[in-house]
Design a protein around this motif. Structure first.
Motif, PDB file in Angstrom:
ATOM      1  N   LEU A 151     -37.597  90.039 -93.799  1.00 45.63           N
ATOM      2  CA  LEU A 151     -38.174  90.244 -92.456  1.00 45.63           C
ATOM      3  C   LEU A 151     -37.032  90.444 -91.468  1.00 45.63           C
ATOM      4  CD1 LEU A 151     -41.147  87.727 -91.947  1.00 45.63           C
ATOM      5  CD2 LEU A 151     -41.218  90.221 -91.738  1.00 45.63           C
ATOM      6  N   PRO A 152     -37.146  91.382 -90.525  1.00 48.70           N
ATOM      7  CA  PRO A 152     -36.079  91.565 -89.526  1.00 48.70           C
ATOM      8  C   PRO A 152     -36.061  90.394 -88.532  1.00 48.70           C
ATOM      9  CG  PRO A 152     -37.954  92.971 -89.016  1.00 48.70           C
ATOM     10  CD  PRO A 152     -38.264  92.331 -90.354  1.00 48.70           C
ATOM     11  N   LEU A 153     -34.860  90.111 -88.051  1.00 52.10           N
ATOM     12  CA  LEU A 153     -34.680  89.017 -87.063  1.00 52.10           C
ATOM     13  C   LEU A 153     -34.519  89.562 -85.646  1.00 52.10           C
ATOM     14  CD1 LEU A 153     -32.279  86.575 -88.993  1.00 52.10           C
ATOM     15  CD2 LEU A 153     -34.753  86.424 -88.685  1.00 52.10           C
ATOM     16  N   ASP A 154     -35.052  90.728 -85.384  1.00 58.66           N
ATOM     17  CA  ASP A 154     -34.917  91.298 -84.036  1.00 58.66           C
ATOM     18  C   ASP A 154     -35.579  90.408 -82.995  1.00 58.66           C
ATOM     19  OD1 ASP A 154     -33.661  93.328 -85.303  1.00 58.66           O
ATOM     20  OD2 ASP A 154     -35.330  94.764 -85.176  1.00 58.66           O
ATOM     21  N   THR A 155     -36.735  89.865 -83.331  1.00 59.59           N
ATOM     22  CA  THR A 155     -37.434  88.999 -82.364  1.00 59.59           C
ATOM     23  C   THR A 155     -36.629  87.729 -82.104  1.00 59.59           C
ATOM     24  OG1 THR A 155     -39.556  89.827 -83.132  1.00 59.59           O
ATOM     25  CG2 THR A 155     -39.564  87.779 -81.865  1.00 59.59           C
ATOM     26  N   VAL A 156     -36.113  87.127 -83.184  1.00 65.63           N
ATOM     27  CA  VAL A 156     -35.317  85.907 -83.022  1.00 65.63           C
ATOM     28  C   VAL A 156     -34.043  86.190 -82.242  1.00 65.63           C
ATOM     29  CG1 VAL A 156     -34.069  84.100 -84.260  1.00 65.63           C
ATOM     30  CG2 VAL A 156     -36.253  84.937 -85.139  1.00 65.63           C
ATOM     31  N   ASP A 157     -33.341  87.266 -82.617  1.00 71.35           N
ATOM     32  CA  ASP A 157     -32.091  87.597 -81.906  1.00 71.35           C
ATOM     33  C   ASP A 157     -32.353  87.945 -80.453  1.00 71.35           C
ATOM     34  OD1 ASP A 157     -30.683  87.168 -84.202  1.00 71.35           O
ATOM     35  OD2 ASP A 157     -30.590  89.281 -84.790  1.00 71.35           O
ATOM     36  N   GLY A 158     -33.451  88.655 -80.194  1.00 76.40           N
ATOM     37  CA  GLY A 158     -33.759  89.009 -78.804  1.00 76.40           C
ATOM     38  C   GLY A 158     -34.073  87.775 -77.966  1.00 76.40           C
ATOM     39  N   ALA A 159     -34.878  86.865 -78.543  1.00 72.32           N
ATOM     40  CA  ALA A 159     -35.231  85.655 -77.787  1.00 72.32           C
ATOM     41  C   ALA A 159     -34.001  84.784 -77.521  1.00 72.32           C
ATOM     42  CB  ALA A 159     -36.290  84.858 -78.546  1.00 72.32           C
ATOM     43  N   THR A 160     -33.179  84.605 -78.566  1.00 70.68           N
ATOM     44  CA  THR A 160     -31.987  83.768 -78.368  1.00 70.68           C
ATOM     45  C   THR A 160     -30.977  84.428 -77.453  1.00 70.68           C
ATOM     46  OG1 THR A 160     -31.080  84.688 -80.426  1.00 70.68           O
ATOM     47  CG2 THR A 160     -32.247  82.585 -80.569  1.00 70.68           C
ATOM     48  N   SER A 161     -30.878  85.757 -77.485  1.00 70.11           N
ATOM     49  CA  SER A 161     -29.958  86.459 -76.586  1.00 70.11           C
ATOM     50  C   SER A 161     -30.391  86.299 -75.130  1.00 70.11           C
ATOM     51  CB  SER A 161     -29.899  87.942 -76.963  1.00 70.11           C
ATOM     52  OG  SER A 161     -29.069  88.650 -76.068  1.00 70.11           O
ATOM     53  N   LYS A 162     -31.699  86.451 -74.878  1.00 73.34           N
ATOM     54  CA  LYS A 162     -32.186  86.251 -73.517  1.00 73.34           C
ATOM     55  C   LYS A 162     -31.963  84.807 -73.059  1.00 73.34           C
ATOM     56  CE  LYS A 162     -35.710  89.888 -73.660  1.00 73.34           C
ATOM     57  NZ  LYS A 162     -37.167  90.194 -73.600  1.00 73.34           N
ATOM     58  N   LEU A 163     -32.218  83.867 -73.982  1.00 71.71           N
ATOM     59  CA  LEU A 163     -31.986  82.458 -73.629  1.00 71.71           C
ATOM     60  C   LEU A 163     -30.510  82.207 -73.334  1.00 71.71           C
ATOM     61  CD1 LEU A 163     -33.014  79.545 -73.379  1.00 71.71           C
ATOM     62  CD2 LEU A 163     -32.619  79.271 -75.840  1.00 71.71           C
ATOM     63  N   LEU A 164     -29.632  82.864 -74.108  1.00 65.67           N
ATOM     64  CA  LEU A 164     -28.201  82.682 -73.886  1.00 65.67           C
ATOM     65  C   LEU A 164     -27.783  83.213 -72.521  1.00 65.67           C
ATOM     66  CD1 LEU A 164     -25.572  81.708 -75.165  1.00 65.67           C
ATOM     67  CD2 LEU A 164     -25.269  84.013 -76.109  1.00 65.67           C
ATOM     68  N   TRP A 165     -28.248  84.384 -72.160  1.00 61.36           N
ATOM     69  CA  TRP A 165     -27.906  84.916 -70.836  1.00 61.36           C
ATOM     70  C   TRP A 165     -28.501  84.048 -69.725  1.00 61.36           C
ATOM     71  CZ3 TRP A 165     -24.200  88.003 -69.698  1.00 61.36           C
ATOM     72  CH2 TRP A 165     -23.734  88.921 -70.641  1.00 61.36           C
ATOM     73  N   LEU A 166     -29.715  83.576 -69.946  1.00 61.42           N
ATOM     74  CA  LEU A 166     -30.315  82.680 -68.941  1.00 61.42           C
ATOM     75  C   LEU A 166     -29.486  81.406 -68.794  1.00 61.42           C
ATOM     76  CD1 LEU A 166     -32.660  82.020 -67.024  1.00 61.42           C
ATOM     77  CD2 LEU A 166     -33.884  81.060 -68.990  1.00 61.42           C
ATOM     78  N   ASP A 167     -29.003  80.871 -69.936  1.00 62.59           N
ATOM     79  CA  ASP A 167     -28.159  79.659 -69.870  1.00 62.59           C
ATOM     80  C   ASP A 167     -26.868  79.924 -69.118  1.00 62.59           C
ATOM     81  OD1 ASP A 167     -30.007  78.201 -71.236  1.00 62.59           O
ATOM     82  OD2 ASP A 167     -29.010  78.365 -73.198  1.00 62.59           O
ATOM     83  N   VAL A 168     -26.273  81.108 -69.313  1.00 57.31           N
ATOM     84  CA  VAL A 168     -25.029  81.435 -68.610  1.00 57.31           C
ATOM     85  C   VAL A 168     -25.265  81.481 -67.102  1.00 57.31           C
ATOM     86  CG1 VAL A 168     -23.309  83.250 -68.249  1.00 57.31           C
ATOM     87  CG2 VAL A 168     -23.992  82.631 -70.566  1.00 57.31           C
ATOM     88  N   VAL A 169     -26.354  82.122 -66.693  1.00 59.76           N
ATOM     89  CA  VAL A 169     -26.660  82.203 -65.256  1.00 59.76           C
ATOM     90  C   VAL A 169     -26.931  80.814 -64.691  1.00 59.76           C
ATOM     91  CG1 VAL A 169     -28.285  83.113 -63.560  1.00 59.76           C
ATOM     92  CG2 VAL A 169     -27.501  84.568 -65.430  1.00 59.76           C
ATOM     93  N   LEU A 170     -27.743  80.032 -65.419  1.00 59.60           N
ATOM     94  CA  LEU A 170     -28.038  78.679 -64.946  1.00 59.60           C
ATOM     95  C   LEU A 170     -26.765  77.828 -64.872  1.00 59.60           C
ATOM     96  CD1 LEU A 170     -31.368  77.841 -66.817  1.00 59.60           C
ATOM     97  CD2 LEU A 170     -31.054  78.287 -64.373  1.00 59.60           C
ATOM     98  N   LEU A 171     -25.872  77.997 -65.851  1.00 64.41           N
ATOM     99  CA  LEU A 171     -24.632  77.223 -65.836  1.00 64.41           C
ATOM    100  C   LEU A 171     -23.780  77.583 -64.628  1.00 64.41           C
ATOM    101  CD1 LEU A 171     -22.786  75.212 -67.282  1.00 64.41           C
ATOM    102  CD2 LEU A 171     -21.786  77.140 -68.535  1.00 64.41           C
ATOM    103  N   ALA A 172     -23.665  78.878 -64.319  1.00 61.21           N
ATOM    104  CA  ALA A 172     -22.876  79.293 -63.163  1.00 61.21           C
ATOM    105  C   ALA A 172     -23.463  78.726 -61.868  1.00 61.21           C
ATOM    106  CB  ALA A 172     -22.802  80.815 -63.099  1.00 61.21           C
ATOM    107  N   VAL A 173     -24.801  78.826 -61.740  1.00 62.57           N
ATOM    108  CA  VAL A 173     -25.456  78.292 -60.537  1.00 62.57           C
ATOM    109  C   VAL A 173     -25.275  76.772 -60.469  1.00 62.57           C
ATOM    110  CG1 VAL A 173     -27.672  77.984 -59.385  1.00 62.57           C
ATOM    111  CG2 VAL A 173     -27.109  80.182 -60.429  1.00 62.57           C
ATOM    112  N   THR A 174     -25.392  76.120 -61.618  1.00 60.22           N
ATOM    113  CA  THR A 174     -25.250  74.663 -61.646  1.00 60.22           C
ATOM    114  C   THR A 174     -23.844  74.231 -61.254  1.00 60.22           C
ATOM    115  OG1 THR A 174     -26.927  74.507 -63.374  1.00 60.22           O
ATOM    116  CG2 THR A 174     -25.465  72.619 -63.087  1.00 60.22           C
TER     117      THR A 174
END
Length: 502
Positions: A151-174
């Protein structure tokens, strides 16, 4: 940048801000990492459940797939994202697979021995091209062949990539919010220290009476403020005592020089007169010689007093003997009567709290009889010198307890150069009281100082040099007691020697 960071680390405020920010950032990173790992693990578990729940193809279908031959990369479509690869009983991967061709498939080895996978352990492998990933699982078939479900992991990689970018933005703001908030919190927390710093700067600018404002005993800074205020109080007292001591020393040296200069000048003048070649009447020569001897004796007595004070201040040596203050007082009164002072002097018991006298009895004390006799004689001489002729003088002795009226403690109208004794202790007391004019409060405050005289115009022949009471007070303090004065204008003077009985 490094210079600014080094400067900030040297400051307590900077270290606190950086420390709080680093700790909070580490906590946020840890929570984000935990969330990232949990989410990815959950998504992979969902994919693994799909792989493990995939239904195996029928034996007839697999036999038909083998019989169709191997003519390049061919595939049969599946109505999902699954792909199925087949390894024959000899371990060779077949070229045909089940699934769509819309994306690069997983990178699988050509032989089954290179898979290194167990049936119950799915794993992730990269795609044959690009940066995608697949999740693959191995399934065994009864005829000895194996199939690989992917099974392809595109959905998993996409979700974790978005979460990673969201974490980076939240970390900078924090981090930015933490820097701003920590600066305000640290500035508010260090405000008492800032006030202490300003107060200390004002104190160094010649305002020694200021004190630190924050003294709350429930906080560390408040306790520090209390300790520093106590230190400042002691330092100010020490500086005041030092200034007073230096002032007394300067006054002492000036007074000693003045006292010694007068007899020295007289001796020098009469000696020069005696050395003149011209003859003078015998009576004039005898008068000059008499004045030379008189001033020499005066200077000798002054030097003896100064030497005695220096000895008492440096290494006082007192005998420790059992003495009777009554006998000491009786000897002093008898000696005064023999010299015919012109002041009626009586000896009696110490008055009680009601002002009534009891009976004369032995008054025991411990000390140096010679030095204590010196105190009594000095007090009697002082009473005779500073009161008009025929002024009665009363000497009283007794045993009592230190208190407000009996003596030994402080009260308004009582003066002493020595610290008070504990109230209620048993003491031996010797009083010398006169019915003279008394002293004003200003004179009484300084009467025990060296070279102090209530009437500065008095010479040694009329009032002494001002060392007698200073010597007497020093001797009393050396015996563990004190010499004190009760007086008021028009009420006479009562000098009181208070000694512990043991």
């Amino acid at each position: 940048m490094m210079g600014c960071l080094s400067t900030a680390l040297k400051s307590l405020r900077g270290r606190l801000i950086i420390g709080v920010t680093v700790l909070a950032t580490a906590a946020v990173l840890a929570s984000q990492l935990a969330g990232f790992v949990v989410l990815r693990s959950w998504l992979l578990d969902r994919v693994d459940q799909q792989l493990n729940g995939f239904p195996l193809p029928s034996s007839a279908f697999l036999a038909g797939l083998r019989a169709s031959g191997s003519k390049g990369d061919e595939s049969s479509p599946l109505p999902s994202d699954f792909r199925v690869y087949l390894y024959d009983a000899q371990g060779r991967r077949m070229e045909k697979w089940l699934g769509s061709r819309d994306r690069p498939g997983p990178r699988l080895p050509d032989t089954e021995s290179e898979l290194h996978m167990r049936e119950d352990s799915p794993r992730s492998v990269p795609a044959r091209s690009g940066d995608g990933h697949w999740r693959v699982a191995v399934r065994h078939i009864d005829d000895g062949s194996k199939i690989v479900v992917a099974l392809p992991l595109d959905t998993v990689d996409g979700a974790t990539s978005k979460l990673l970018w969201l974490d980076v933005v939240l970390l900078a703001v924090t981090v930015a919010a933490l820097l701003a908030l920590s600066r305000s919190v640290v500035r508010l927390g260090l405000l008492p220290l800032t006030r202490m710093e300003r107060t200390a700067a004002e104190i160094t600018e010649n305002r020694p009476d200021l004190r630190l404002p924050d003294t709350d005993p429930h906080t560390e800074i408040g306790r520090l403020g209390r300790v520093l205020n106590s230190m400042l109080d002691r330092l100010q007292r020490a500086l005041g005592e030092r200034e007073a001591s230096e002032a007394r020393l300067r006054r002492f040296v000036a007074d000693a020089g003045h006292e010694l200069r007068t007899p020295l000048t007289a001796i020098q003048g009469y000696a020069q007169l005696a050395l003149r070649p011209e003859r003078r009447p015998a009576q004039e020569e005898r008068e000059a010689q008499r004045l030379i001897v008189q001033n020499a004796e005066r200077m000798s007595l002054l030097v003896d007093d100064l030497q005695l004070l220096a000895t008492l201040d440096k290494e006082p040596a007192y005998q420790k003997e059992q003495i009777d203050l009554l006998s000491l007082a009786a000897d002093a009164v008898s000696s005064a009567a023999v010299h015919g002072s012109g002041h009626p002097t009586g000896l009696g018991p110490l008055c009680d709290d009601g002002g009534n006298g009891g009976e004369l009895d032995i008054v025991p004390a411990v000390g140096d009889p010679h030095r204590l006799r010196q105190i009594v004689e000095n007090l009697l001489s002082n009473a005779r010198t500073h009161t008009p002729p025929n002024t009665p003088v009363h000497v009283r002795v007794g045993v009592t307890t230190a208190g407000f009226r009996a003596g030994g403690t402080n009260r308004p109208g009582r003066y002493s150069a020595t610290a008070p004794l504990p109230p209620g202790v048993t003491v031996a007391v010797l009083e010398v009281a006169d019915e003279g004019p008394g002293l004003a409060a200003h004179d009484a405050e300084h009467v025990f100082e060296r070279f102090y005289r209530a009437d500065p115009s008095r010479s040694r022949a009329h009032g002494g040099s001002g060392l007698g009471l200073a010597i007497a007070a020093t001797i009393a303090e050396g015996h563990g007691g004190r010499l004190e004065l009760d007086t008021a204008p028009g009420r006479g003077c009562t000098f009181r020697l208070v000694l512990p009985t043991d």
